[in-house]
Scaffold this active site. Structure first.
Site, PDB file in Angstrom:
ATOM      1  CB  CYS A   1     -72.594   5.928 123.776  1.00 54.23           C
ATOM      2  SG  CYS A   1     -74.409   5.985 123.709  1.00 54.23           S
TER       3      CYS A   1
ATOM      4  CG  HIS B   1     -72.667   1.470 121.953  1.00 56.38           C
ATOM      5  ND1 HIS B   1     -72.122   1.662 123.205  1.00 56.38           N
ATOM      6  CD2 HIS B   1     -73.894   2.036 121.986  1.00 56.38           C
ATOM      7  CE1 HIS B   1     -72.989   2.305 123.969  1.00 56.38           C
ATOM      8  NE2 HIS B   1     -74.074   2.543 123.247  1.00 56.38           N
TER       9      HIS B   1
ATOM     10  CD  GLU C   1     -69.287  -0.519 123.148  1.00 54.55           C
ATOM     11  OE1 GLU C   1     -70.195  -0.114 123.900  1.00 54.55           O
ATOM     12  OE2 GLU C   1     -68.644   0.229 122.374  1.00 54.55           O
TER      13      GLU C   1
END
Length: 207
Positions: A82, A188, A190
């Site tokens: 990001c 992202h 994650e």
């Protein structure tokens, strides 16, 4: 052999979710602001959320810029996520203010030319042939984005020898970059469920 990964804590970033995601992908992960640990780890993750200028201020206050640059120069893997991707570029422009970045990738970060911002939610990406990060992922795979700014000149990166993955929101923008030991994602991993986990496993395979 388990890879040792440092998630760099410079006062910004989704640290714990990044830590858990990389751990689930199979690494031994430490979240720290220790620059010696960041320099010596098998892999370094540079997260980032919020404003470009604030993230760069955190990097500069910690003195982490040279560590990141030295790792890349030495061929030691770095993954930016990001805003942690955005600060790898030459500069970022927000609200008319230009902030110098780390300059490890050519180009700059500007506001996306889209009616609806932030660009938030799931979107498909277009990786290049032979991509390591996206190996084994089918066409049309979606990743989770949250951002209003991005790099909208993929051609400059490609000319610099980078493998560039693009996405579209108002215009084409850089969704991910791979150049030697340096990898980065605007989305992202994650927060991107199975697709993000697969990408992180692919990255760990390069360590």
């Amino acid at each position: 052999m388990t890879r040792r990964v440092v998630v760099l804590d410079y006062g910004s970033g989704n640290l714990r979710s990044a830590e858990r995601a990389v751990e689930r992908a199979g690494a031994d992960v430490t979240v720290t602001d220790d620059l010696d640990a960041a320099a010596s780890a098998d892999g370094l993750v540079v997260p980032g959320v919020g404003a470009f200028a604030a993230c760069m201020a955190g990097i500069e206050a910690l003195g982490a810029g040279p560590v990141i640059a030295d790792r890349v120069a030495a061929g030691r893997p770095v993954l930016g996520i990001c805003v942690g991707m955005q600060i790898l570029f030459g500069h970022g422009e927000e609200h008319g203010v230009v902030t110098k970045g780390l300059g490890l990738l050519p180009g700059g970060v500007t506001r996306l030319p889209a009616r609806r911002l932030p660009h938030m939610g799931w979107n498909t990406v277009r990786p290049p042939a032979g991509s390591t990060l996206f190996a084994g992922l089918p066409a049309g795979t979606r990743f989770y984005f949250v951002h209003s700014y991005g790099v909208t000149d993929p051609a400059a990166l490609a000319e610099a020898g980078a493998a560039v993955t693009t996405a579209h929101h108002g215009a084409d923008f850089v969704a991910a970059v791979e150049r030697g030991p340096l990898s980065a994602a605007q989305f992202h991993p994650e927060k991107s469920a199975d697709a993000g986990a697969a990408l992180l496993r692919n990255w760990l395979g390069t360590l």
